[in-house]
Scaffold this motif. Structure first.
Motif, PDB file in Angstrom:
ATOM      1  N   LYS A  73       8.358   8.069   2.461  1.00 19.13           N
ATOM      2  CA  LYS A  73       7.179   8.910   2.617  1.00 19.13           C
ATOM      3  C   LYS A  73       6.573   8.602   3.971  1.00 19.13           C
ATOM      4  N   GLN A  74       5.434   9.172   4.241  1.00 17.47           N
ATOM      5  CA  GLN A  74       4.700   8.839   5.448  1.00 17.47           C
ATOM      6  C   GLN A  74       3.339   8.275   5.053  1.00 17.47           C
ATOM      7  N   ILE A  75       2.867   7.309   5.847  1.00 15.80           N
ATOM      8  CA  ILE A  75       1.569   6.720   5.605  1.00 15.80           C
ATOM      9  C   ILE A  75       0.735   6.866   6.873  1.00 15.80           C
ATOM     10  N   PRO A 127       0.812  10.155  11.277  1.00 17.61           N
ATOM     11  CA  PRO A 127       1.747   9.786  10.194  1.00 17.61           C
ATOM     12  C   PRO A 127       2.817   8.827  10.691  1.00 17.61           C
ATOM     13  N   TYR A 128       3.255   7.942   9.804  1.00 15.57           N
ATOM     14  CA  TYR A 128       4.274   6.956  10.139  1.00 15.57           C
ATOM     15  C   TYR A 128       5.285   6.898   9.003  1.00 15.57           C
ATOM     16  N   VAL A 184       0.806  -1.236   0.000  1.00 14.54           N
ATOM     17  CA  VAL A 184       0.000   0.000   0.000  1.00 14.54           C
ATOM     18  C   VAL A 184       0.829   1.272   0.000  1.00 14.54           C
ATOM     19  N   GLU A 185       2.158   1.173   0.086  1.00 18.81           N
ATOM     20  CA  GLU A 185       2.960   2.380   0.271  1.00 18.81           C
ATOM     21  C   GLU A 185       2.828   3.384  -0.861  1.00 18.81           C
ATOM     22  N   MET A 186       2.382   2.961  -2.042  1.00 14.34           N
ATOM     23  CA  MET A 186       2.246   3.898  -3.161  1.00 14.34           C
ATOM     24  C   MET A 186       0.884   4.580  -3.200  1.00 14.34           C
ATOM     25  N   TYR A 187      -0.016   4.190  -2.308  1.00 21.37           N
ATOM     26  CA  TYR A 187      -1.373   4.735  -2.323  1.00 21.37           C
ATOM     27  C   TYR A 187      -1.569   5.734  -1.179  1.00 21.37           C
TER      28      TYR A 187
END
Length: 305
Positions: free
Chosen positions: A299-301, A125-126, A78-81
């Motif tokens: 990035k942050q998710i 955020p993570y 899911v990191e790209m979404y």
């Protein structure tokens, strides 16, 4: 809102199957709508997470149920979404991700907290890190090379691991290989780059790049690491005697090892590690080959905390 679950039934030596049945009962009692899919083999978590995220552009919550390997795979999916919020119910043996985001490491308490967080959408955020070497992907806990990755590989290939885990004695496998390999493993020269500053260590045992304090099932390898500051903490153990290294693996549970003169700490956004030997590597405890590696803040998710 519909919740989406990815469950690894093999986690915690297949006890996760029973844990999920109890979770499902709670969801039904609370009249919560949900969809669930199950992993069957390694890599399924990434594929399933990517499929679910690609089916809609509307914001949704995806909850991983399993161990650190499960959340590692889900994050890689899911990191790209940008429309996904990730939740986690720990049902593995290590559960360091749970410790890192400060949620209970028991599934019952984590589920209760998660249901409250879903109601008020308590999201934070993570940081997600990218690694590039023989393999590439993202990680959520840590990337390591050297002695700890070597021990992890030995344990994962041990025929005793599954049996002792079923008897709740799994950590004895780590202790056995730690003591055994301590007198066999040879430290080596490591070149480390942290944000364009270069360092050389002549007898490095291990290098860990940490996103939060914990690894190895509760070891506080990087006590001051924060998972939302867009930096990674780097810990290097160099030029240490074998006896003192054994003491280090005791003090690491409360972070006391960082006071040792043989332990060096750094902080940065870009890290490159190479050696004159082909060092074993791991990401979140998963084997990712050998050799040099580049690690950077990606990035942050959003995660439920």
């Amino acid at each position: 809102m519909v919740l989406y679950f990815i469950v690894n039934p093999s986690a915690k030596n297949e006890k996760c199957k029973e844990i999920w049945k109890k979770i499902e009962r709670t969801l039904r009692d609370h009249h919560i709508r949900y969809h669930v899919v199950f992993t069957q083999k390694q890599g399924d978590g990434t594929k399933l997470a990517k499929q679910i995220a690609g089916q809609t552009h509307e914001p949704f919550i995806l909850i991983a149920v399993g161990g650190d390997g499960t959340i590692h795979e889900v994050m890689n999916g899911v990191e790209m979404y940008d429309h996904v919020t990730v939740g986690y119910i720990p049902a593995g043996t290590g559960n360091d991700f749970a410790r890192g985001i400060n949620i209970p490491i028991t599934w019952r308490k984590a589920l209760s907290q998660m249901l409250l967080r879903v109601k008020d959408m308590h999201v934070e955020p993570y940081d997600i890190g990218t690694f590039k070497g023989v393999k590439q992907g993202v990680f959520v806990n840590s990337v390591g090379c050297g002695f700890d990755a070597h021990i992890s590989r030995k344990v994962n290939h041990s025929r005793w691991k599954h049996l002792l885990n079923r008897l709740y004695l799994g950590k004895f496998v780590y202790v056995f290989y730690l003591l055994k390999e301590l007198f066999i493993y040879k430290p080596t020269v490591v070149q480390l780059t942290v944000d364009q500053k270069q360092y050389t260590f002549s007898n490095a045992w291990l290098v860990t790049v940490a996103n939060h304090p914990y690894y190895g099932g509760g070891m506080k390898i990087a006590p001051f690491a924060q998972s939302n500051d867009q930096y990674f903490d780097v810990v290097v153990v160099d030029n240490i005697s074998r006896l003192k290294l054994l003491a280090l693996f005791v003090t690491v549970f409360w972070g006391g090892h960082i006071r040792m003169k043989e332990v060096h700490t750094f902080q940065g956004k870009y890290i490159h590690i190479c050696s004159n030997m082909s060092l074993p590597l791991h990401a979140d405890g998963e084997q990712i080959g050998e050799g040099e590696i580049t690690i950077s803040v990606n990035k942050q998710i959003r995660v439920l905390k």
